[in-house]
Motif scaffolding. Sequence first.
Motif, PDB file in Angstrom:
ATOM      1  N   ASP A   1      17.168  18.813 -10.178  1.00 39.74           N
ATOM      2  CA  ASP A   1      17.965  19.291  -9.054  1.00 39.74           C
ATOM      3  C   ASP A   1      19.451  19.659  -9.324  1.00 39.74           C
ATOM      4  N   LEU A   2      19.762  19.056 -10.191  1.00 38.61           N
ATOM      5  CA  LEU A   2      21.388  19.514 -10.733  1.00 38.61           C
ATOM      6  C   LEU A   2      21.632  20.791 -10.977  1.00 38.61           C
ATOM      7  N   PRO A   3      22.676  21.354 -11.000  1.00 37.84           N
ATOM      8  CA  PRO A   3      22.825  22.660 -11.499  1.00 37.84           C
ATOM      9  C   PRO A   3      22.730  22.712 -13.149  1.00 37.84           C
ATOM     10  N   PRO A   4      22.109  23.557 -13.492  1.00 39.06           N
ATOM     11  CA  PRO A   4      21.548  23.878 -15.053  1.00 39.06           C
ATOM     12  C   PRO A   4      22.750  23.424 -15.934  1.00 39.06           C
ATOM     13  N   SER A   5      23.972  23.666 -15.452  1.00 44.32           N
ATOM     14  CA  SER A   5      25.248  23.485 -16.394  1.00 44.32           C
ATOM     15  C   SER A   5      25.556  22.013 -16.409  1.00 44.32           C
ATOM     16  N   LYS A   6      24.920  21.442 -15.601  1.00 44.12           N
ATOM     17  CA  LYS A   6      25.309  19.715 -15.335  1.00 44.12           C
ATOM     18  C   LYS A   6      24.265  18.588 -15.700  1.00 44.12           C
ATOM     19  N   ARG A   7      22.837  19.369 -16.118  1.00 47.61           N
ATOM     20  CA  ARG A   7      21.773  18.514 -16.111  1.00 47.61           C
ATOM     21  C   ARG A   7      21.634  17.776 -17.508  1.00 47.61           C
TER      22      ARG A   7
ATOM     23  N   LEU B   1      23.171  12.684 -21.330  1.00 46.15           N
ATOM     24  CA  LEU B   1      22.698  12.698 -22.596  1.00 46.15           C
ATOM     25  C   LEU B   1      23.655  13.108 -23.501  1.00 46.15           C
ATOM     26  N   MET B   2      24.454  14.314 -23.307  1.00 41.49           N
ATOM     27  CA  MET B   2      25.505  14.571 -24.068  1.00 41.49           C
ATOM     28  C   MET B   2      26.666  13.625 -24.478  1.00 41.49           C
ATOM     29  N   HIS B   3      26.743  12.884 -23.146  1.00 44.48           N
ATOM     30  CA  HIS B   3      27.776  12.008 -23.307  1.00 44.48           C
ATOM     31  C   HIS B   3      27.599  10.723 -24.091  1.00 44.48           C
ATOM     32  N   ASP B   4      26.345  10.330 -24.222  1.00 46.85           N
ATOM     33  CA  ASP B   4      25.639   9.527 -25.256  1.00 46.85           C
ATOM     34  C   ASP B   4      25.573   9.845 -26.515  1.00 46.85           C
ATOM     35  N   LYS B   5      25.154  11.185 -26.683  1.00 46.50           N
ATOM     36  CA  LYS B   5      24.635  11.595 -27.921  1.00 46.50           C
ATOM     37  C   LYS B   5      25.364  12.468 -28.564  1.00 46.50           C
TER      38      LYS B   5
ATOM     39  N   VAL C   1      24.429  16.575 -36.629  1.00 41.21           N
ATOM     40  CA  VAL C   1      23.386  17.474 -37.067  1.00 41.21           C
ATOM     41  C   VAL C   1      23.907  18.998 -37.002  1.00 41.21           C
ATOM     42  N   ILE C   2      24.722  19.145 -36.100  1.00 41.58           N
ATOM     43  CA  ILE C   2      25.300  20.474 -36.158  1.00 41.58           C
ATOM     44  C   ILE C   2      26.225  20.677 -37.543  1.00 41.58           C
ATOM     45  N   GLN C   3      26.842  19.771 -37.925  1.00 46.72           N
ATOM     46  CA  GLN C   3      27.667  19.753 -39.312  1.00 46.72           C
ATOM     47  C   GLN C   3      26.834  19.796 -40.652  1.00 46.72           C
ATOM     48  N   ASN C   4      25.655  19.117 -40.381  1.00 48.41           N
ATOM     49  CA  ASN C   4      24.745  19.208 -41.598  1.00 48.41           C
ATOM     50  C   ASN C   4      24.140  20.752 -41.537  1.00 48.41           C
ATOM     51  N   ILE C   5      23.831  21.305 -40.498  1.00 46.56           N
ATOM     52  CA  ILE C   5      23.264  22.737 -40.595  1.00 46.56           C
ATOM     53  C   ILE C   5      24.163  23.538 -41.015  1.00 46.56           C
ATOM     54  N   LYS C   6      25.451  23.566 -40.778  1.00 46.25           N
ATOM     55  CA  LYS C   6      26.572  24.192 -41.306  1.00 46.25           C
ATOM     56  C   LYS C   6      26.902  24.038 -42.735  1.00 46.25           C
ATOM     57  N   ASP C   7      26.724  22.828 -43.155  1.00 48.33           N
ATOM     58  CA  ASP C   7      26.779  22.414 -44.745  1.00 48.33           C
ATOM     59  C   ASP C   7      25.767  23.179 -45.350  1.00 48.33           C
ATOM     60  N   ILE C   8      24.489  23.310 -45.043  1.00 47.57           N
ATOM     61  CA  ILE C   8      23.514  23.702 -45.616  1.00 47.57           C
ATOM     62  C   ILE C   8      23.811  25.196 -45.681  1.00 47.57           C
ATOM     63  N   ALA C   9      23.918  25.933 -44.546  1.00 56.74           N
ATOM     64  CA  ALA C   9      24.245  27.458 -44.229  1.00 56.74           C
ATOM     65  C   ALA C   9      25.626  27.619 -45.517  1.00 56.74           C
ATOM     66  N   ASN C  10      26.553  26.672 -45.556  1.00 55.77           N
ATOM     67  CA  ASN C  10      27.702  26.940 -46.494  1.00 55.77           C
ATOM     68  C   ASN C  10      27.208  26.929 -47.947  1.00 55.77           C
TER      69      ASN C  10
ATOM     70  N   ILE D   1      25.517  22.369 -22.217  1.00 57.67           N
ATOM     71  CA  ILE D   1      25.439  21.464 -23.284  1.00 57.67           C
ATOM     72  C   ILE D   1      26.660  21.568 -24.390  1.00 57.67           C
ATOM     73  N   ALA D   2      27.053  22.940 -24.461  1.00 60.94           N
ATOM     74  CA  ALA D   2      28.364  23.300 -25.378  1.00 60.94           C
ATOM     75  C   ALA D   2      29.471  22.661 -24.690  1.00 60.94           C
ATOM     76  N   ASN D   3      29.752  22.769 -23.338  1.00 66.55           N
ATOM     77  CA  ASN D   3      30.825  22.254 -22.431  1.00 66.55           C
ATOM     78  C   ASN D   3      31.080  20.734 -22.751  1.00 66.55           C
ATOM     79  N   SER D   4      29.689  20.065 -22.563  1.00 69.13           N
ATOM     80  CA  SER D   4      29.685  18.622 -22.412  1.00 69.13           C
ATOM     81  C   SER D   4      30.046  18.012 -23.855  1.00 69.13           C
ATOM     82  N   SER D   5      29.286  18.573 -24.867  1.00 64.40           N
ATOM     83  CA  SER D   5      29.332  17.991 -26.217  1.00 64.40           C
ATOM     84  C   SER D   5      30.756  18.464 -26.839  1.00 64.40           C
ATOM     85  N   GLY D   6      31.586  19.751 -26.682  1.00 69.16           N
ATOM     86  CA  GLY D   6      32.560  20.153 -27.158  1.00 69.16           C
ATOM     87  C   GLY D   6      31.989  20.792 -28.466  1.00 69.16           C
TER      88      GLY D   6
END
Length: 128
Positions: free
Chosen positions: A55-61, A65-69, A76-85, A119-124
């Motif tokens: 019921d929340l706007p999609p950008s807030k849903r 979770l992003m606050h905690d995780k 995880v993102i850094q690991n993916i970047k390391d593999i790509a690099n 998700i991008a906004n909440s997690s940075g």
Amino acid sequence: MAGWGRALLPPTALLVVAQLVWAPDPYGEECRSKTYPPSGPTFKGNIPTYVINLDLPPSKRWDNLMHDKKTELKTVIQNIKDIANTFFPSGKIVDIVDNKIAHLTATLPYPFNEELQGIANSSGIPLG
């Protein structure tokens, strides 16, 4: 002399095959029972439950979770970047994904595009 090489090949091949057959299974794992609920030295506590309020706007849903995780997601993102690099050491692939094709999320149907932006906004983490 050429005959010696042919004569030694079958015993050498048999030795290699024998070592493979008798080698321990590197992916084998002992069968365990009665492991629930988890306990022991690797148990880090109960897994939290999250409710994604549609019921929340999609950008807030995903904000809670992003606050905690956020830290785990960044890892995880850094690991993916390391593999790509590892495969593309110049860093151009990661740069392209992070900066040049992030706008492709706008082509996703609603509400997925806005959820990813949230998700991008909440997690940075960059949208790409």
